[in-house]
Design an enzyme around this catalytic site. Structure first.
Site, mmCIF file in Angstrom:
data_model
loop_
_atom_site.group_PDB
_atom_site.id
_atom_site.type_symbol
_atom_site.label_atom_id
_atom_site.label_comp_id
_atom_site.label_asym_id
_atom_site.label_seq_id
_atom_site.Cartn_x
_atom_site.Cartn_y
_atom_site.Cartn_z
ATOM 1 N N ARG A 95 0.816 -1.189 0.248
ATOM 2 C CA ARG A 95 -0.110 -0.009 0.216
ATOM 3 C C ARG A 95 0.983 1.288 -0.061
ATOM 4 O O ARG A 95 1.332 1.625 1.086
ATOM 5 C CB ARG A 95 -1.088 0.114 1.199
ATOM 6 C CG ARG A 95 -2.025 1.067 1.041
ATOM 7 C CD ARG A 95 -2.811 1.226 2.201
ATOM 8 N NE ARG A 95 -3.908 2.493 2.093
ATOM 9 C CZ ARG A 95 -4.499 3.054 2.909
ATOM 10 N NH1 ARG A 95 -4.034 3.059 4.253
ATOM 11 N NH2 ARG A 95 -5.376 3.982 2.696
ATOM 12 N N GLY A 96 0.809 1.784 -0.959
ATOM 13 C CA GLY A 96 1.773 3.100 -1.183
ATOM 14 C C GLY A 96 1.669 4.243 -0.177
ATOM 15 O O GLY A 96 2.461 4.663 0.492
ATOM 16 N N ASP A 124 1.135 3.737 3.093
ATOM 17 C CA ASP A 124 1.797 3.141 4.117
ATOM 18 C C ASP A 124 3.442 3.059 3.930
ATOM 19 O O ASP A 124 4.261 3.634 4.835
ATOM 20 C CB ASP A 124 1.478 1.929 4.560
ATOM 21 C CG ASP A 124 -0.034 1.965 5.028
ATOM 22 O OD1 ASP A 124 -0.524 3.059 5.408
ATOM 23 O OD2 ASP A 124 -0.761 0.906 4.952
ATOM 24 N N THR A 125 3.825 2.690 2.929
ATOM 25 C CA THR A 125 5.328 2.166 2.715
ATOM 26 C C THR A 125 6.075 2.464 1.825
ATOM 27 O O THR A 125 7.176 2.319 1.462
ATOM 28 C CB THR A 125 5.475 0.476 2.829
ATOM 29 O OG1 THR A 125 4.752 -0.003 1.782
ATOM 30 C CG2 THR A 125 4.812 0.126 4.210
ATOM 31 N N ARG A 126 5.381 3.416 0.610
ATOM 32 C CA ARG A 126 6.086 3.689 -0.585
ATOM 33 C C ARG A 126 7.266 4.528 -0.314
ATOM 34 O O ARG A 126 8.452 4.232 -1.050
ATOM 35 C CB ARG A 126 5.288 4.592 -1.602
ATOM 36 C CG ARG A 126 5.743 4.839 -2.818
ATOM 37 C CD ARG A 126 4.919 5.995 -3.725
ATOM 38 N NE ARG A 126 3.687 5.264 -4.117
ATOM 39 C CZ ARG A 126 3.494 4.134 -4.969
ATOM 40 N NH1 ARG A 126 4.678 3.788 -5.587
ATOM 41 N NH2 ARG A 126 2.279 3.469 -5.349
ATOM 42 N N GLY A 135 -10.585 3.444 -5.985
ATOM 43 C CA GLY A 135 -11.636 2.627 -5.968
ATOM 44 C C GLY A 135 -11.902 1.735 -7.297
ATOM 45 O O GLY A 135 -12.766 1.236 -7.367
ATOM 46 N N GLU A 164 -5.342 -7.150 -5.837
ATOM 47 C CA GLU A 164 -4.060 -7.533 -6.173
ATOM 48 C C GLU A 164 -3.578 -8.733 -5.858
ATOM 49 O O GLU A 164 -3.257 -9.595 -6.263
ATOM 50 C CB GLU A 164 -3.155 -6.258 -6.069
ATOM 51 C CG GLU A 164 -1.734 -6.541 -6.706
ATOM 52 C CD GLU A 164 -1.042 -5.170 -6.409
ATOM 53 O OE1 GLU A 164 -1.117 -4.376 -7.061
ATOM 54 O OE2 GLU A 164 -0.190 -5.094 -5.148
#
Length: 392
Positions: free
Chosen positions: A29-30, A32-34, A62, A96
């Site tokens: 999830r970008g 959060d951690t990108r 979405g 995904e």
């Protein structure tokens, strides 16, 4: 714990192995951690020559994931899923994940979960930070929610990696290094040998890394040009669109003009070794140590004048002088004034061979003109210095 269906699928052999386009697909999830963990993980994988797909177009809108992304999942050997606290809030990530599990079962790929600040039991039971996310999902996407929960349960049963669990003594950077090395090991990546007694490379590698740094995931071409006697790679390179996203193409040549004509993004000049580096490299071959023997220091200074900072010339000279006594060094250096050994001459001749016929004729005329002259008289010929600069 008994192996899950997707573990059995990824470990079983297949009669037809898909042609993998990517070594690793990163699911995360970008939000959060990108910019932190996933960025550093991606960089570590790329630095080890692991061809990694990282989605740079993920958006929280979405919508359905794109065909390009679905194809990347299908063509990846390993699927690394980074579970973060906000992972389940993203429909994009959950869709995904469902696709990843389908591919693992159909194609025999390997899925590797990383539980980043998340307990595997929260992923499995949708508790903790996953509870609120699914409360919202169930109100709008009842059927999809069933598939998402099933996918999370399957993946959570796989033995994954935990930066907190079992790695308390490791900093995050060490965890990433360890994980990337394990992926490289499992891919059976071969590390190319660069030979022994490499001297003076740290400075060049730092400069190259600054040129190679590729945060944009675009194709970049880096040209390296410079002296004869450096290790050369002959390659035929087309346009940028010949290569995968994130590819780094390095071209080495003695001719800077070729790089300019080809349109490389950056060019870096490799110059001769300096005095200290020349002493060290010659010592490694002449004495099998990084520093010269005390009794030989003056002789070593005389010897490096013949090599002119060329690594291969220094190597051959060191081999030529290895195990010789001081009188033998004296005799050998005297002989060098009259005739250079064939191995060193062949290295120095590389520069000559790179000239066209007219330049070779001019070079030989100049050499004949200065034959027998003191080398320092060269400084008085300003026109010759200008000519040499033009050649360069």
């Amino acid at each position: 714990m008994a192996p899950t269906s997707i573990e059995r699928a990824s470990s079983s052999s297949s009669t037809s192995i898909p042609p993998w386009k990517y070594d690793v697909f990163l699911s995360f999830r970008g939000k959060d951690t990108r910019e932190n963990f996933t960025y550093h993980l991606y960089t570590a994988l790329i630095e080890r020559g692991i061809h990694t797909f990282r989605d740079d177009e993920e958006i929280e809108r979405g919508s359905e994931i794109t065909p390009k992304l679905l194809k990347a999942i299908e063509e990846s050997r390993f699927c690394v899923v980074v579970f973060s606290k906000g992972y389940a809030y993203s429909r994009w990530c959950l869709d995904e994940l469902v696709k990843i599990i389908e591919c693992v079962k159909e194609n025999g790929q390997t899925i590797i979960p990383i539980f980043y600040h998340v307990d595997p039991s929260d992923v499995q039971k949708q508790t903790g930070s996953f509870t609120e996310a699914f409360v919202n999902h169930e109100k709008q996407y009842e059927e999809e929610t069933k598939r998402w929960k099933a996918a999370l349960r399957e993946v959570s049963n796989i033995s994954g990696w935990h930066p907190e669990h079992g790695y308390e003594s490791l900093y995050e950077s060490k965890f990433i290094k360890r994980f990337a090395n394990e992926i490289r090991r499992r891919l059976n990546c071969k590390i190319l040998s660069v030979g022994e007694n490499i001297v003076g490379m740290d400075f060049h590698l730092d400069k190259l890394n600054s040129l190679i740094n590729n945060k944009s995931n675009e194709v970049r071409m880096i040209g390296i040009y410079g002296i004869g006697g450096i290790v050369q790679l002959e390659c035929i390179v087309g346009k940028h669109d010949w290569f995968f996203q994130g590819s780094i193409i390095i071209i080495t040549t003695r001719n800077k003009h070729l790089l300019t004509c080809h349109g490389v993004d950056e060019a870096y000049e490799v110059k001769e070794l300096n005095y200290e580096e020349s002493i060290e490299l010659l010592s490694r071959y002449a004495f099998k140590q990084s520093l010269p023997k005390d009794d030989y220091k003056n002789l070593l200074v005389r010897a490096i004048e013949y090599a002119k900072g060329l690594p291969l010339a220094l190597k051959f000279l060191g081999i030529f002088l290895f195990s010789k006594t001081i009188p033998e060094w004296e005799s050998s250096l005297c002989k060098l004034r009259r005739k250079i050994p064939m191995e060193i001459e062949s290295v120095l001749k590389i520069s000559f061979d790179g000239l066209d016929d007219m330049e070779k004729d001019i070079f030989l005329d100049i050499a004949c003109f200065f034959k027998g002259k003191d080398r320092f008289c060269f400084k008085n010929f300003r026109w010759l210095q200008f000519l040499c600069r033009e050649w360069d």
